[in-house]
Write an enzyme that holds these catalytic residues in place. Structure first.
Site, mmCIF file in Angstrom:
data_model
loop_
_atom_site.group_PDB
_atom_site.id
_atom_site.type_symbol
_atom_site.label_atom_id
_atom_site.label_comp_id
_atom_site.label_asym_id
_atom_site.label_seq_id
_atom_site.Cartn_x
_atom_site.Cartn_y
_atom_site.Cartn_z
ATOM 1 N N SER A 280 0.828 -1.217 0.000
ATOM 2 C CA SER A 280 0.000 0.000 0.000
ATOM 3 C C SER A 280 0.861 1.265 0.000
ATOM 4 C CB SER A 280 -0.973 0.005 1.175
ATOM 5 O OG SER A 280 -0.301 0.188 2.401
ATOM 6 N N ASN A 281 2.031 1.228 0.626
ATOM 7 C CA ASN A 281 2.925 2.397 0.552
ATOM 8 C C ASN A 281 3.459 2.589 -0.861
ATOM 9 O OD1 ASN A 281 3.455 3.895 3.177
ATOM 10 N ND2 ASN A 281 3.525 1.765 3.861
ATOM 11 N N ARG B 159 13.323 -8.071 4.530
ATOM 12 C CA ARG B 159 14.603 -8.770 4.717
ATOM 13 C C ARG B 159 15.690 -7.791 5.145
ATOM 14 N NH1 ARG B 159 14.211 -13.753 5.794
ATOM 15 N NH2 ARG B 159 16.454 -13.918 5.411
ATOM 16 N N ILE B 160 16.405 -8.139 6.186
ATOM 17 C CA ILE B 160 17.551 -7.338 6.615
ATOM 18 C C ILE B 160 18.627 -7.414 5.533
ATOM 19 C CG2 ILE B 160 19.384 -7.123 8.346
ATOM 20 C CD1 ILE B 160 17.394 -8.283 10.384
ATOM 21 N N LEU B 161 19.202 -6.269 5.193
ATOM 22 C CA LEU B 161 20.155 -6.174 4.080
ATOM 23 C C LEU B 161 21.590 -6.146 4.604
ATOM 24 C CD1 LEU B 161 17.983 -3.559 2.226
ATOM 25 C CD2 LEU B 161 18.415 -5.910 1.449
ATOM 26 N N ASN C 177 13.805 4.023 3.669
ATOM 27 C CA ASN C 177 12.878 3.061 4.261
ATOM 28 C C ASN C 177 11.816 3.813 5.048
ATOM 29 O OD1 ASN C 177 11.859 0.523 5.255
ATOM 30 N ND2 ASN C 177 12.865 0.966 7.219
ATOM 31 N N HIS D 230 9.623 3.145 8.372
ATOM 32 C CA HIS D 230 9.553 2.250 9.531
ATOM 33 C C HIS D 230 8.388 2.692 10.409
ATOM 34 C CE1 HIS D 230 10.888 -0.462 12.631
ATOM 35 N NE2 HIS D 230 10.732 0.514 13.509
ATOM 36 N N SER E 87 8.409 6.709 10.617
ATOM 37 C CA SER E 87 9.608 7.486 10.287
ATOM 38 C C SER E 87 10.114 7.073 8.912
ATOM 39 C CB SER E 87 10.730 7.209 11.292
ATOM 40 O OG SER E 87 10.298 7.409 12.621
ATOM 41 N N ASP F 78 17.352 0.179 11.046
ATOM 42 C CA ASP F 78 16.454 1.241 11.506
ATOM 43 C C ASP F 78 17.172 2.338 12.297
ATOM 44 O OD1 ASP F 78 14.258 -0.043 10.314
ATOM 45 O OD2 ASP F 78 13.900 -1.265 12.083
ATOM 46 N N GLN G 230 -1.178 7.670 7.989
ATOM 47 C CA GLN G 230 -0.116 8.689 8.015
ATOM 48 C C GLN G 230 1.037 8.318 7.090
ATOM 49 O OE1 GLN G 230 -0.396 11.664 9.559
ATOM 50 N NE2 GLN G 230 -2.475 10.922 9.912
ATOM 51 N N GLU G 231 1.382 7.026 7.067
ATOM 52 C CA GLU G 231 2.486 6.575 6.202
ATOM 53 C C GLU G 231 2.228 6.962 4.748
ATOM 54 O OE1 GLU G 231 4.060 2.568 6.714
ATOM 55 O OE2 GLU G 231 2.975 2.389 8.603
HETATM 56 N N1 NHR Z 1 18.619 -3.428 6.288
HETATM 57 C C1 NHR Z 1 19.550 -2.642 6.847
HETATM 58 N N2 NHR Z 1 20.831 -3.021 6.744
HETATM 59 N N3 NHR Z 1 19.249 -1.491 7.490
HETATM 60 C C2 NHR Z 1 17.958 -1.116 7.625
HETATM 61 O O1 NHR Z 1 17.685 0.018 8.240
HETATM 62 C C3 NHR Z 1 16.919 -1.922 7.074
HETATM 63 C C4 NHR Z 1 17.315 -3.089 6.397
HETATM 64 C C5 NHR Z 1 16.341 -3.951 5.859
HETATM 65 C C6 NHR Z 1 15.000 -3.677 6.014
HETATM 66 C C7 NHR Z 1 13.149 -2.351 6.990
HETATM 67 C C8 NHR Z 1 12.897 -2.714 8.463
HETATM 68 C C9 NHR Z 1 11.746 -1.971 9.093
HETATM 69 O O2 NHR Z 1 11.371 -0.888 8.672
HETATM 70 C C10 NHR Z 1 14.603 -2.541 6.709
HETATM 71 C C11 NHR Z 1 15.563 -1.648 7.216
HETATM 72 C C12 NHR Z 1 12.960 -6.498 8.352
HETATM 73 C C13 NHR Z 1 13.401 -6.829 9.623
HETATM 74 C C14 NHR Z 1 13.637 -8.264 10.005
HETATM 75 O O3 NHR Z 1 13.927 -8.561 11.161
HETATM 76 C C15 NHR Z 1 13.654 -5.795 10.510
HETATM 77 C C16 NHR Z 1 13.485 -4.467 10.121
HETATM 78 C C17 NHR Z 1 13.042 -4.150 8.826
HETATM 79 C C18 NHR Z 1 12.774 -5.180 7.961
HETATM 80 N N4 NHR Z 1 13.536 -9.229 9.067
HETATM 81 C C19 NHR Z 1 13.749 -10.661 9.256
HETATM 82 C C20 NHR Z 1 15.114 -11.081 8.688
HETATM 83 O O4 NHR Z 1 15.645 -12.079 9.240
HETATM 84 C C21 NHR Z 1 12.733 -11.468 8.519
HETATM 85 C C22 NHR Z 1 11.327 -11.178 8.944
HETATM 86 C C23 NHR Z 1 10.294 -11.736 7.959
HETATM 87 O O5 NHR Z 1 10.661 -12.285 6.896
HETATM 88 O O6 NHR Z 1 9.094 -11.573 8.251
HETATM 89 O O7 NHR Z 1 15.604 -10.510 7.700
HETATM 90 O O8 NHR Z 1 11.211 -2.466 10.127
HETATM 91 C C1 GAR Z 2 3.930 -0.641 6.676
HETATM 92 O O1 GAR Z 2 3.273 -0.294 7.860
HETATM 93 C C2 GAR Z 2 5.419 -0.411 6.815
HETATM 94 O O2 GAR Z 2 5.743 0.723 7.549
HETATM 95 C C3 GAR Z 2 5.818 -1.640 7.550
HETATM 96 O O3 GAR Z 2 5.030 -2.690 7.029
HETATM 97 C C4 GAR Z 2 3.845 -2.153 6.446
HETATM 98 C C5 GAR Z 2 3.843 -2.498 4.989
HETATM 99 O O4 GAR Z 2 2.602 -2.195 4.407
HETATM 100 N N1 GAR Z 2 7.203 -1.933 7.348
HETATM 101 C C6 GAR Z 2 7.867 -2.741 8.136
HETATM 102 O O5 GAR Z 2 7.389 -3.222 9.136
HETATM 103 C C7 GAR Z 2 9.274 -3.059 7.681
HETATM 104 N N2 GAR Z 2 9.830 -4.022 8.538
HETATM 105 P P1 GAR Z 2 2.470 -2.067 2.825
HETATM 106 O O6 GAR Z 2 3.072 -3.328 2.224
HETATM 107 O O7 GAR Z 2 0.991 -2.024 2.597
HETATM 108 O O8 GAR Z 2 3.173 -0.821 2.402
#
Ligand code: NHR
Ligand code: GAR
Length: 205
Positions: free
Chosen positions: A13-14, A91-93, A107, A109, A136, A145, A173-174
């Protein structure tokens, strides 16, 4: 014309809000591709039906995070984007991937950072008993994050809120916040100075 690639994992949706804003406000930018790590992501259908190229890079098919990120980077760089937008990308990058897009990856968050990084932010906010919560937009850095914050939006936490009701209030809001922040990038108004985001005045008349 700047080129934007959007990464999603789910509903998207974002991503939809960004596509609509870019078109309605006639940004000097084009969403050139939407890429998902999940084949079943709902947002892919929206992208296809709006004539946007899509790709799937399934993380499950790769033995390591490094191998997945290398494939993802290859899929993204086909489109030579000026900006990479994470929109519910889950996915964490790896640090190498993040470094490749330094200063050109954003991103959204769902919390008022630095509060509640990581997952289940609405649950964390309710457990902490905060009166206000929100979302944010930040530049992506290697530390999850923790990148420089571009902008935030807040909502009140209401008595009786559940994770779902709170998430829905934040999501409204997002959909305003993310297009607004991305537009600043597209207008070349964002810079990072000592780890803080600076926003230049608009030069539009
Ligand atoms: N990667 C880096 N290096 N830095 C950031 O700030 C990132 C990033 C990757 C994604 C989005 C983030 C969020 O907005 C984001 C920011 C996934 C996880 C997570 O734990 C945490 C934060 C965010 C996205 N993912 C698990 C993992 O093992 C998998 C969870 C799942 O598949 O449902 O990668 O919150
Ligand atoms: C949104 O609320 C976004 O901020 C959050 O997931 C939702 C995605 O919705 N992101 C995270 O939690 C990243 N870890 P969307 O797919 O409809 O945009």
């Amino acid at each position: 014309m700047k080129k934007i690639v959007i990464l999603i994992s789910g509903r998207g949706s974002n991503m939809e809000a960004v596509v609509h804003a870019a078109r309605q406000e006639q940004w000097p930018a084009r969403i050139v591709a939407v890429i998902s790590n999940k084949e079943e992501a709902g947002g892919l259908e929206f992208a296809r039906s709006h004539g946007i190229a899509t790709a799937v890079v399934p993380n499950k098919a790769y033995a390591s995070r490094e191998a997945f990120d290398a494939a993802l980077q290859e899929a993204i760089d086909v489109f030579a984007p000026d900006l990479v937008v994470l929109a519910g990308f889950m996915r964490i990058l790896t640090p190498g991937f993040v470094a490749h897009y330094e200063g050109r990856m954003l991103n959204i968050h769902p919390s008022l950072l630095p509060l509640f990084p990581g997952l289940h932010t609405h649950r964390q906010a309710l457990a902490a008993g905060v009166a206000r919560h929100g979302a944010s937009v930040h530049f992506v850095t290697a530390e999850l994050d923790h990148g420089p914050v571009v902008d935030q939006a807040a909502v009140d936490v209401m008595p009786g809120d559940t994770e779902d009701t709170l998430a829905a209030r934040v999501l409204v809001q997002e959909h305003q916040l993310y297009p607004r922040a991305i537009r600043l990038f597209i207008e070349d108004r964002l810079s990072i100075d000592n780890g803080l985001v600076r926003i230049a005045e608009s030069t539009a008349s």
